[in-house]
Motif scaffolding. Structure first.
Motif, mmCIF file in Angstrom:
data_model
loop_
_atom_site.group_PDB
_atom_site.id
_atom_site.type_symbol
_atom_site.label_atom_id
_atom_site.label_comp_id
_atom_site.label_asym_id
_atom_site.label_seq_id
_atom_site.Cartn_x
_atom_site.Cartn_y
_atom_site.Cartn_z
ATOM 1 N N LYS A 138 44.113 55.301 46.798
ATOM 2 C CA LYS A 138 44.182 53.866 46.543
ATOM 3 C C LYS A 138 44.832 53.555 45.197
ATOM 4 O O LYS A 138 44.652 54.290 44.225
ATOM 5 C CB LYS A 138 42.781 53.251 46.581
ATOM 6 C CG LYS A 138 42.089 53.356 47.943
ATOM 7 C CD LYS A 138 40.706 52.719 47.885
ATOM 8 C CE LYS A 138 40.020 52.796 49.250
ATOM 9 N NZ LYS A 138 38.673 52.154 49.211
ATOM 10 N N ARG A 139 45.559 52.449 45.173
ATOM 11 C CA ARG A 139 46.121 51.898 43.940
ATOM 12 C C ARG A 139 45.728 50.426 43.860
ATOM 13 O O ARG A 139 45.696 49.743 44.873
ATOM 14 C CB ARG A 139 47.647 52.008 43.907
ATOM 15 C CG ARG A 139 48.202 53.428 43.840
ATOM 16 C CD ARG A 139 49.719 53.391 43.869
ATOM 17 N NE ARG A 139 50.334 54.702 43.865
ATOM 18 C CZ ARG A 139 50.735 55.344 42.769
ATOM 19 N NH1 ARG A 139 50.579 54.764 41.586
ATOM 20 N NH2 ARG A 139 51.303 56.525 42.844
ATOM 21 N N GLU A 140 45.458 49.959 42.666
ATOM 22 C CA GLU A 140 45.101 48.567 42.458
ATOM 23 C C GLU A 140 46.257 47.814 41.793
ATOM 24 O O GLU A 140 47.061 48.397 41.056
ATOM 25 C CB GLU A 140 43.857 48.457 41.571
ATOM 26 C CG GLU A 140 42.632 49.204 42.081
ATOM 27 C CD GLU A 140 42.030 48.571 43.317
ATOM 28 O OE1 GLU A 140 42.352 47.399 43.600
ATOM 29 O OE2 GLU A 140 41.228 49.240 44.001
ATOM 30 N N LEU A 141 46.327 46.524 42.062
ATOM 31 C CA LEU A 141 47.268 45.631 41.397
ATOM 32 C C LEU A 141 46.501 44.839 40.349
ATOM 33 O O LEU A 141 45.599 44.070 40.678
ATOM 34 C CB LEU A 141 47.916 44.683 42.408
ATOM 35 C CG LEU A 141 48.823 45.339 43.454
ATOM 36 C CD1 LEU A 141 49.292 44.310 44.470
ATOM 37 C CD2 LEU A 141 50.024 46.009 42.786
ATOM 38 N N ILE A 142 46.858 45.040 39.095
ATOM 39 C CA ILE A 142 46.152 44.379 37.999
ATOM 40 C C ILE A 142 46.994 43.219 37.482
ATOM 41 O O ILE A 142 48.127 43.418 37.024
ATOM 42 C CB ILE A 142 45.882 45.360 36.840
ATOM 43 C CG1 ILE A 142 45.190 46.617 37.361
ATOM 44 C CG2 ILE A 142 45.051 44.684 35.752
ATOM 45 C CD1 ILE A 142 43.864 46.379 38.038
ATOM 46 N N PRO A 143 46.485 41.985 37.559
ATOM 47 C CA PRO A 143 47.260 40.834 37.067
ATOM 48 C C PRO A 143 47.413 40.895 35.554
ATOM 49 O O PRO A 143 46.520 41.376 34.850
ATOM 50 C CB PRO A 143 46.410 39.633 37.500
ATOM 51 C CG PRO A 143 45.022 40.165 37.606
ATOM 52 C CD PRO A 143 45.152 41.578 38.067
#
Length: 525
Positions: A138-143
């Motif tokens: 998994k990879r997250e998108l960080i604003p």
């Protein structure tokens, strides 16, 4: 000069490139003009010490067109540039792709407010998200949020906003500058890419999940999807953009004012000659030394793959170009020992990795060559650009250029045209466009590069042997043609696939963005 101050997530390490480089002079670039006219002086005054000034103007941006790139419709120092319109993108020749690449680079490195970098650049704004390293698939998108500088360290939770870093290059090698500074990496995507990825994961029936968006209808579907989530996409015509950036510690540079600078948190290490193990963190200012700019456009779901790097990174090997009188010229290999990634331009040993990254640690390499065993320490290596403008030193580089010199001339020409129109003191004037690659008519890439005997659909064209000295340091394949020497050698699937997950290494692992609800809180979709 104000430096770019930008607070966002750093996708970690790979090792700093630090030593600032003094200007290197080259032979054979200019000749003395017979008449001291403004026009002739322009022809013999180098825009940049790495760029021949008398190159054939085979790829340029007109003055009025260049002004139109700027938000104020006027060129200004560190002025705000608009993104290229990828929906109406004209793709008639190589130069169209090179213009698109240049405008996109100027856009994402534009200051956010009134030409002042004190509040950061577009890359730091809410237009972009930092992509975390892959953990358990998994990879997250960080604003990007003002006031939340993001960490370049391991084991940081997403709701703390700092972000884990991506160690090592694509080859898992670690790069150290000549001033013993690690090179760090950050991956990001824009809002169109983020919303598209979220819509695909959510199986939205109105989204074409089979390829990255290229049309107005596909763009509009993504905009509507985002709006339902409470998100307004500000630059939707840019379509899907993915970037990877490389950074070194600013304090190690001889002149940091020539670089785009960000604030960051970087790891510290317990160090021996052969092993560095992480121990804690510290704040640091990082200077940008390279950037990959990748984006979808009308007719090109395979995306356009471009790269830029700082002029002081590494010496070029010899190359040819065509001058303004249509004569082919040879530029000798760069000299000097004050490059960021090279301390001995005469060295016969270069682009040899000294260490690798594994389990959060940096480990010195042992290399066996024939009967010899070489045990490296953790140390800087000498880097050279073996294909300075993205093509091999012989052969037919692409379907438009019959010679290597012609291809090189187009890239040099667009550099001179764009950099020559930027105002002196503009930070972006210190970064060179190395080239861009794509496929003919947007065919799914097969991983190979164009040659006189390899012209089938799906081969990489443009500057199809592209490499960045900070990101493909040890995968440049020498100066000769390599069949699998393009960006697409890694970014392709089977059967000329155009699936986003086959083209982008990060796409499949990206988790959907959080859902925005009316009370201002968020809930995970």
């Amino acid at each position: 000069m104000k430096k770019l101050s930008f607070t966002f997530g750093i996708v970690i390490f790979s090792l700093l490139i630090a030593i600032g480089c003094k200007k290197k002079e080259k032979e054979g670039y200019t000749s003395t003009p017979e008449k001291n006219t403004e026009e002739q002086l322009a022809l013999v005054t180098p825009i940049n010490f790495k760029l021949p000034s008398d190159v054939l103007q085979s790829c340029v941006v007109g003055a009025s067109d260049f002004k139109s790139w700027f938000k104020a419709n006027e060129v200004s120092k560190n002025g705000i540039v608009l993104p290229a319109n990828s929906v109406t993108f004209q793709h008639r020749n190589n130069c169209d792709f090179y213009r698109w690449s240049e405008q996109m680079f100027l856009w994402m490195t534009s200051p956010i407010i009134n030409g002042d970098y004190s509040d950061g650049s577009v890359m730091e704004s809410s237009v972009f998200y930092t992509v975390t390293p892959e953990v358990s698939g998994k990879r997250e998108l960080i604003p990007h949020k003002k006031g939340y500088p993001l960490n370049a360290t391991a084991s940081i939770q997403k709701n703390d906003f700092p972000v884990d870093t991506e160690e090592g290059q694509a080859t898992n090698d670690v790069l150290l500058s000549q001033k013993d500074s690690l090179v760090y990496y950050i991956s990001m995507v824009n809002d169109v890419y983020a919303e598209f990825a979220t819509a695909v994961k959510d199986k939205d029936p109105n989204i074409n999940a089979s390829q990255f968006p290229t049309t107005k209808a596909e763009k509009d579907s993504i905009v509507k999807f985002a709006a339902k989530r409470g998100t307004i996409i500000t630059d939707a015509d840019a379509l899907a953009i993915e970037i990877k950036t490389s950074w070194v510690e600013a304090k190690t540079l001889s002149d940091p004012t020539e670089y785009i600078i960000i604030d960051a948190i970087v790891p510290t290490y317990v160090q021996t000659d052969s092993l560095w193990t992480p121990k804690g963190t510290r704040p640091a200012k990082l200077a940008m030394v390279g950037i990959h700019v990748v984006g979808s456009t009308d007719g090109h779901p395979e995306m356009v793959w471009a790269t830029f790097e700082h002029k002081n990174n590494a010496p070029n090997l010899s190359y040819t170009y065509i001058d303004s009188t249509n004569v082919s010229k040879t530029v000798p290999a760069d000299t000097g020992n004050d490059w960021l990634l090279n301390s001995d331009s005469d060295s016969k040993v270069y682009n040899q990795s000294h260490m690798t990254y594994k389990n959060d640690s940096i480990i010195a390499k042992t290399v066996i060559k024939g009967n010899d065993t070489i045990k490296y320490t953790i140390s800087p290596s000498n880097t050279k650009m073996t294909k300075p403008w993205g093509v091999a030193d012989a052969g037919v580089p692409n379907s438009e250029n019959a010679t290597v010199a012609a291809s090189n001339s187009q890239v040099i020409s667009i550099n001179n045209s764009v950099l020559g129109k930027l105002i002196d003191g503009d930070l972006r004037k210190n970064y060179l466009f190395i080239g861009a690659t794509w496929t003919d008519n947007g065919a799914g890439p097969d991983g190979t590069s164009y040659s006189s005997t390899n012209t089938k659909a799906g081969v990489a064209i443009g500057t199809s042997q592209l490499a960045n000295s900070t990101m493909e340091t040890y995968a440049q394949n020498g100066s000769a043609y390599a069949q699998y020497g393009s960006c697409f050698s890694c970014h392709h699937g089977s059967g000329n696939s155009l699936k986003p997950g086959d083209l982008s290494h990060i796409f499949s692992a990206i988790q959907p963005l959080e859902e925005i609800v009316s009370n201002g809180s968020v809930s995970q979709e």
